[in-house]
Every structure is written in structure tokens, then in C-alpha cells.
Design an enzyme around this catalytic site. Sequence first.
Site, PDB file in Angstrom:
ATOM      1  N   GLU A 240     -27.663  20.462 -35.315  1.00 26.36           N
ATOM      2  CA  GLU A 240     -27.892  21.264 -36.515  1.00 26.36           C
ATOM      3  C   GLU A 240     -26.566  21.873 -36.976  1.00 26.36           C
ATOM      4  OE1 GLU A 240     -30.415  24.733 -36.263  1.00 26.36           O
ATOM      5  OE2 GLU A 240     -31.074  24.457 -38.320  1.00 26.36           O
TER       6      GLU A 240
ATOM      7  N   HIS B 263     -39.564  28.363 -33.272  1.00 30.40           N
ATOM      8  CA  HIS B 263     -39.168  27.231 -34.120  1.00 30.40           C
ATOM      9  C   HIS B 263     -40.003  25.978 -33.898  1.00 30.40           C
ATOM     10  CE1 HIS B 263     -35.761  28.676 -36.298  1.00 30.40           C
ATOM     11  NE2 HIS B 263     -35.027  28.948 -35.245  1.00 30.40           N
TER      12      HIS B 263
ATOM     13  N   ALA C 228     -28.325  29.404 -28.967  1.00 32.47           N
ATOM     14  CA  ALA C 228     -29.244  28.386 -28.468  1.00 32.47           C
ATOM     15  C   ALA C 228     -29.675  27.501 -29.629  1.00 32.47           C
ATOM     16  CB  ALA C 228     -30.467  29.034 -27.842  1.00 32.47           C
ATOM     17  N   MET C 229     -30.336  26.385 -29.278  1.00 28.12           N
ATOM     18  CA  MET C 229     -30.796  25.452 -30.319  1.00 28.12           C
ATOM     19  C   MET C 229     -32.188  24.961 -29.971  1.00 28.12           C
ATOM     20  SD  MET C 229     -30.331  23.835 -33.103  1.00 28.12           S
ATOM     21  CE  MET C 229     -31.558  22.700 -33.773  1.00 28.12           C
ATOM     22  N   GLU C 230     -33.044  24.944 -31.018  1.00 31.23           N
ATOM     23  CA  GLU C 230     -34.471  24.725 -30.805  1.00 31.23           C
ATOM     24  C   GLU C 230     -34.883  23.264 -30.810  1.00 31.23           C
ATOM     25  OE1 GLU C 230     -33.070  26.078 -33.568  1.00 31.23           O
ATOM     26  OE2 GLU C 230     -34.035  25.333 -35.392  1.00 31.23           O
ATOM     27  N   ASN C 231     -33.999  22.328 -30.410  1.00 35.91           N
ATOM     28  CA  ASN C 231     -34.392  20.917 -30.420  1.00 35.91           C
ATOM     29  C   ASN C 231     -35.817  20.782 -29.889  1.00 35.91           C
ATOM     30  OD1 ASN C 231     -31.526  20.261 -30.836  1.00 35.91           O
ATOM     31  ND2 ASN C 231     -31.361  20.964 -28.723  1.00 35.91           N
TER      32      ASN C 231
ATOM     33  N   HIS D 221     -37.212  33.347 -29.825  1.00 34.97           N
ATOM     34  CA  HIS D 221     -36.744  32.836 -31.116  1.00 34.97           C
ATOM     35  C   HIS D 221     -36.853  31.310 -31.146  1.00 34.97           C
ATOM     36  CE1 HIS D 221     -34.011  32.846 -34.695  1.00 34.97           C
ATOM     37  NE2 HIS D 221     -33.786  31.617 -34.253  1.00 34.97           N
ATOM     38  N   GLU D 222     -36.337  30.670 -30.091  1.00 35.85           N
ATOM     39  CA  GLU D 222     -36.354  29.191 -30.082  1.00 35.85           C
ATOM     40  C   GLU D 222     -37.783  28.667 -29.989  1.00 35.85           C
ATOM     41  OE1 GLU D 222     -33.642  28.163 -31.051  1.00 35.85           O
ATOM     42  OE2 GLU D 222     -32.469  29.943 -30.527  1.00 35.85           O
TER      43      GLU D 222
ATOM     44  N   GLU E 221     -35.276  30.217 -40.041  1.00 32.71           N
ATOM     45  CA  GLU E 221     -34.588  31.278 -39.293  1.00 32.71           C
ATOM     46  C   GLU E 221     -35.186  32.653 -39.539  1.00 32.71           C
ATOM     47  OE1 GLU E 221     -33.031  30.438 -36.968  1.00 32.71           O
ATOM     48  OE2 GLU E 221     -32.287  28.435 -37.416  1.00 32.71           O
TER      49      GLU E 221
HETATM   50 ZN   LIG Z   1     -33.150  29.844 -35.074  1.00 30.78          ZN
END
Ligand SMILES: [Zn+2]
Length: 862
Positions: free
Chosen positions: A122, A298, A259-262, A294-295, A317
Site C-alpha cells: 500500500e 480493516h 502496521a499493514m492490514e494485508n 486498527h488492522e 483509515e
Molecule cells: Zn489503517
Amino acid sequence: MKPNFNTFTFSGTNTAEIVIKEPVRSITLHALELEIKNVVLDESVYANQNYPFEGRTIKPIEISYDKKLQTVTFDFGVDLYVGKAKLKMEFTGKLNNQLHGFYRTSYKVVDKKHWGASTQFEATDARRAFPCWDEPDKKVRFHTTLIVPKHMAALSNMPVDVTIQPTGDEYRKMVCFKPTPPMSTYLAAFVVADLEYIEATDKNGVLIRVYTTPGKKEHGKFALDVALHTLPYYADYYKTPYPLPKLDLVAIPDFGSGAMENWGLEIFRETALLVDEKNSSASARERVADVVDHELAHHWFGNLVTMKWWTHLWLNEGFANFVEMLGVAAQFPAWKRRVRFVAEDLVGALHDMDKPSSHPIEVDVNDPAEIREIFDTTTYSGGGSVNRMIEHYLGNEFPKGITKYLDCFKYGNAATEDLWKILGKSSGKPVSDIMGPYTRQAGYPVIFTEEGSRNGKSILKLEQMRFLMDGSIDETYPLWNVPIGVMTPATVENPKFMYMKGRRMTIPRTTKWVKLNAGQSGLYRVAYSPRMWDRLTDAVRAGEIPEIDRIGLLDDAFALARAGYVSIWSALGLLDAHRNERETYVWAMLAGKLNGVASLVRDEDPEAMLAEYARKFFKPLVERVGWDKKPGEGNLEAILRGVALSNLGAYGDEEIIAEARKRLDAFIASGTLDPDIRQTVYTIVAQNATDEDFEKLMKVYDSTDMHEEKVRVLRAIAHVRRPELIRRVLNLSLSLKVRSQDTPIVLSVMAGNDSARRTEWEFIMENWGTLLTRGGGLGWISRVVRGVTEGFKDRSDLARVEAFFKTHSMPGLDRAMQISLQMIKSNMKWLNRNLRDVESWLTDTRVPLPASEQVSAPHELR
Ligand SMILES: [Zn+2]
């Protein structure tokens, strides 16, 4: 995909099933820093499906790359048949060290450095890993296969389908994953590394694992507990099951953002996922709970339903920002997460959205750098605050509408207006009318409030206008529909709500105090007449105003003083009325406001007097909370202790400084120091550091493998005040001792260090080229550039900054640069207007200003 850890490269093949809709000769995809070969378009597979041909396979006559557009074009030289086809591509790329695309990460296994690989796609970096149509509305099912060294873990979005031994390669295994549901390219992910894990199944049967590099899996327990709580909590809140069979949360030593919500494979930096029972602080725990929730949020908002285009990024977001609060508040009620939302997110949004150059929550973006730039406070916290406002307005209808929205758009894409329409339809309320202006136009209103009378009755006159932090006025700017919650002594428990639709409105008035924006549920400020401010200040002193509203009043008062709508005397008077304050987040706000004034009067006459005032202000608090934990204390007390000690220390209290040194020495000698005060101890030592103190802090840094501890030291040493140490810390931030992901931490914390501002700005200008390659992109550079420069308050600094910006403008940075210049000018104006008043207030805090010098609305309210 096959990573090679000897050459730091990877190779891969991609077969895309496509539909050719018209007879074109070429096909264009996104691709960046990839070499693509052996391209074949196979039209034979679908022969005899209504098309007048037997099928064929063809190769391009030319492959051309466009670096600027980040695309590759295959020119086949002939018209392609309309219909289905398969496009096969082979490609190679670099396993880069820049924290985006498919990149490398290092970690230690028994003191030996090992390499692994992770992804961060992203917003627009899937194209660095494989050629694809890299836009959020091009959803496809991914059938992923990883070919990796046998001893390593290989993870992707879905569970493993089958693992096989590739012929002729004893050293590797081939891991084939189950196909994903339709999803956007930016959510695809792979991790290849030496990993260990802990696991559990949530109450709906979803298998959750927390992965770490070797030796750290026990530190994943807290995050696992959080996920076990919140994944089912969200499934229930959204009334929609988690859509995948498994969820992995992976801590990677090198990761650009938090972090990333893959989908199914969330990737975190270690400080956002790992908690060490012995050495982690209360705030570290809260951060992990925040980021995990948060993740998780998503997986519904973002992954199941994705924004149509990045213009609607806030749908992802802003929603996750809001729902993370719900998840944390439900699991840890004692943390007062809803109050923290106001103190941090709502207040953060108000300050990010109040510049002439602030962008609207829905914003036009095209270039990848522009897309990167909007991952900012307006999108996250502004979006979150707008959601909080609509939740307040709709009550129980809000989650019901959300469920309908998810059901309507699942596995597809939506725009902002789609959400408003569905919420409006399901609640029967004019949601678009109220929310549309808040997301489409930049900024938010200020409501000027004045007492008056009409036909013998007491009234309040209200008037709205766009709020701009520098006090500039645009009378033609469109208006908002503003929710007005009215709180009086009689309605503290149950404030009355109404909507302000035009520019002006009147409401009945009581004789005692009145506070608007009850519960700070709306995104706006309120400016009162001087008499109304006085009454509110008395009400604060008497303990009549609720905690959230005290936070709102303080933030409004100081922002309005900057804009010139209230005197700095009123703002400081309100602050001073909090001497008996008990609540952590109100104290954090008081400290922030006082620091803001201290920074502006630095090197000016009132500097020493202000520090003395601040020491007197914080001293009773420090006496109350003390240095040591008391039995039965929770997070809020721990955080309050940090606020109290660090402020009294920063304003130069000798006793505090000596005690901090003593505690650091004891820690180095015995290894014991309460993790909740470590940041405070390190920071106070750093602020007053001699060379010897500095070496001690670096010893703590070098002797730990715990990322949280390293970051604590980095944050602390960003506070050093001696010129030679400032240089040393700056050089360190770009050295091999500091991971690229942590460079932004040092530089952004130092941006708030008044002793370091000029040196840091010089350093940034000198190292501009290097900085552009660190930390995973432009996003953090725009934050740091803004952070450093917007504290300047001299004409000469303004000129130097302006000159640099002129020659270094680029997409993704231009807005930050404009905002910096607006801030510097506003600082100069603030000093002009307030310096003498601050001095006189400090000289005698009791004497009120003559009424003629008081300020309020820009004109007489009608
Ligand atoms: Zn986010």
C-alpha cells in the site's frame, strides 16, 4: 515468487486471466523496477467461446517501460481478439532495502545475522513485486506460490494448500496457497523468514497466529489476546463474519509504517505487536492494542469493501481509526480510550485541518507521491472524528447502516457518498446533508457565541465561519450543518442537541455558564465572549465541567488565542484554573499547551518566568504521584506519572534531574527500573546530558535486542540540548546503528526540541538526497520537514526555509511546505500580539485585562 537471499533479488511468474474488450494491439500494466521477459498472450484456452477463431498464443514485438507512469506496455503488433485470454509474464526484481514492494529485512538467530523478506504494497508498490493492474478497484483472486529455502516459514494471505518439492532443487520447497477471495493488489502479501509462532482459535473458529523472529514468540501473547477479543467483537459489531479462514499477525524487524492490514496476513513493526511482560510500558501496551485493533478493523472496512479510488482513503483509515477505539474501549474499559480519542485524535484533527492549505477529507489525488501524502492526520483522525460525530447523531442506527453498507458492497468498491446514502436510507435522517460538507470541503467551522436579549428574553447568538488557525477570514466559504450540543449546570448529564443550518442562529440562554459542543461530539471550535470564558473558567475551577469538555475548552482556548479570537490571558487563565486537576488526559493537554507557549517565548524575555511558573504548576502533581508505583495502580496513573515527572524535569527542576540520573545509574548497575518511567528517566538525562551521560544511554541502546527499549533511547536522545550532542544524534540517525525504519523517529522527535531546531534543519538540507531513500518513502519526510520548520518564528529563518522550499518542491511535499510557511508566519504574528501579555500575565496572574483590550468575534454578531 522466488526470493534469492544471496543476490537480494527475486524472480517470479504471473499469469493474469484477462478479458479483452476491444481489438487493441497493446496491453499496459503497472510495473516498477522489474525486468519482464517471456511474455505470452494465450488466446487458445478460451477458443470456441463465441469467437470466430481457433485460438493462438502470441508474443509482444516490443516491451517498453514508462518510468514516470510506472507502467510496462506489451505491443503485440496485431489486433488482439476480443474475449478471454491468459497473459503470462516472467520477471525479476530487486529484494530492496527500502521497506516497500518485496523487500529484505534482517534479524539475528543466535548472534548471526540472517535475511528474510517481507512486503509492503500500500498504496502503489505491488507493482514493484509483480506486473499488475495496481489500483484498488481492480480486484482479483490471487493464487500465490512461494519457492523458499526449506527451513524458512512462508506466509501469504491464505492458508497453505499444498507444499511440494521442486524438481532439481533440494534446498527449497514450493508452497502453494489457497486462492484468495477477490481483493485489491495493495492487500496481497508474502513473508519469508525464520519465524516462530503462538496460536489460538477465536470463538468463531478463526485460527489466529502471532509470528515473530526466533526467541520472541512469547512477546506475542498480549497481541494474541487482543486479537482473540476483538476479531469476534468486530464480527458481531459489523454483523458480518471475518471473511477468511485464518489470520496471521507478523512482527518484522524492518517495517516502514506501524502496521499493514494485508488480508489474512497483517504485518507489524515489532513495537506495534510485541509486549515484554517485564520490560514493556503501559503506553507500549496501549499502542499494541490500538494498532492490532486498527488492522483488524480493516478486514471489513478496506479489505472486504474497498474504496473506489484513493480519494476515499478516509473510508478505510477514518473508519479503522474510529473502530479501533471501540475495540480497545470494550476490552480495556479502565484505559478511558474514548477520552483519549478526544485528547489525541479529535484534537489532532482540529489542528491538522485548520490551515489555509489543509486538504479536505475526500481529496483528489493522482500521482503515487500525492497518494502517499494523504496517509495523514486529516485522513485518519479527521475521518475518525467524522465517524464519531455521525455515530453520535445516529446512535444504534449507525452500526445497522454499516452492516447494510458492507453487505451491499462486499468484495467490491465504494465511494464516500455510497456510505452516506446507505446510512441516510437506513436511519431516515439527512446524513448526506450533514456529513457531505465535512468530508468534501477543507476545514471545519468555529461558532462565535455571544449573550444578548430579544423581546425581553435572554438569548445566545451563534454565528459560524470556517476556522483558520491564523485568523484569516473567508466570508464566502460554504457553511456546515453543525451539531450543537448545549451544556449548562442543569444539563451536564443530558445535554440538549440541535442542528445549526445557516450562518446564524439564536438559542435561549440561562444566566450561569453555557458550554457548546457538549462531549466534544462535533468537529468544530467554539469562541465565547470574554464574559462567557470567565464563567467557564470559574466552572472549571469549581469542578463542574466534565473531563472531555475540559479537554475541548483548553484546546479551543489556545487555538483561538493563536487566531486572535480570545486573549492569551483568557487561555492562560483557563489553564491556571486546573491546579486541582486529577485526570491524566487533561494533564497531558495542559502540558501540551504550556509547552506550546514555552516554545514560542523561548529566547524572549518571559522565558525564565514561564519555566518558573511551569515548575510551580507541576510540582504539586509530582508530589502527589511520586516516582514509584503504588499498589493497585492502572495505566492511567502510570501515564500521568510520566507526564508529571517529564514536565517538571524539562522545566529544569534540579531534584528531578538528579533523581533521574540516580535511577539510570541504578538501572545500568542492577537492571531494575520500572518500564513505565524509563522513557521519562532517559529523556531527562538526555536533556541535561554530559558526554558521560550520553554514553550511558548508548550503553542501554547497545545492550538490548528489544526494539521498544531501543526506540525509548532514540526518543530520549532526540532531546539532547548541547550542540555537539545534537550533531552526534543527527549523524547517528543515518548510521548503520539505527534501522532505516527508525530514522524518522529520531528526526521527528527532535523536531520538537527547541535547542536543536536550527541544527536539525541544516542537517536535513545537507542530507536531503540520503533522506529521500530512508524509512520507506516521502510520507515521513513531509512530516519531519513540517515538524522542524513550523517551529521557526524569525524572519531570517522564514527566508531560509522559503528559499530551500523553492528549489526542492515536489509532488507529495508541496502541501507540507506551504503549511510550514503558514505556521512560521502565524508564530511571528502570535509573538507580536501576545509576548507582552504573556509577560504581564506571569507577573501578576490575578489582574484582568481592561475590557477594551479583550478580543472575541471578528465583528459584532447579529
Ligand atoms: Zn489503517
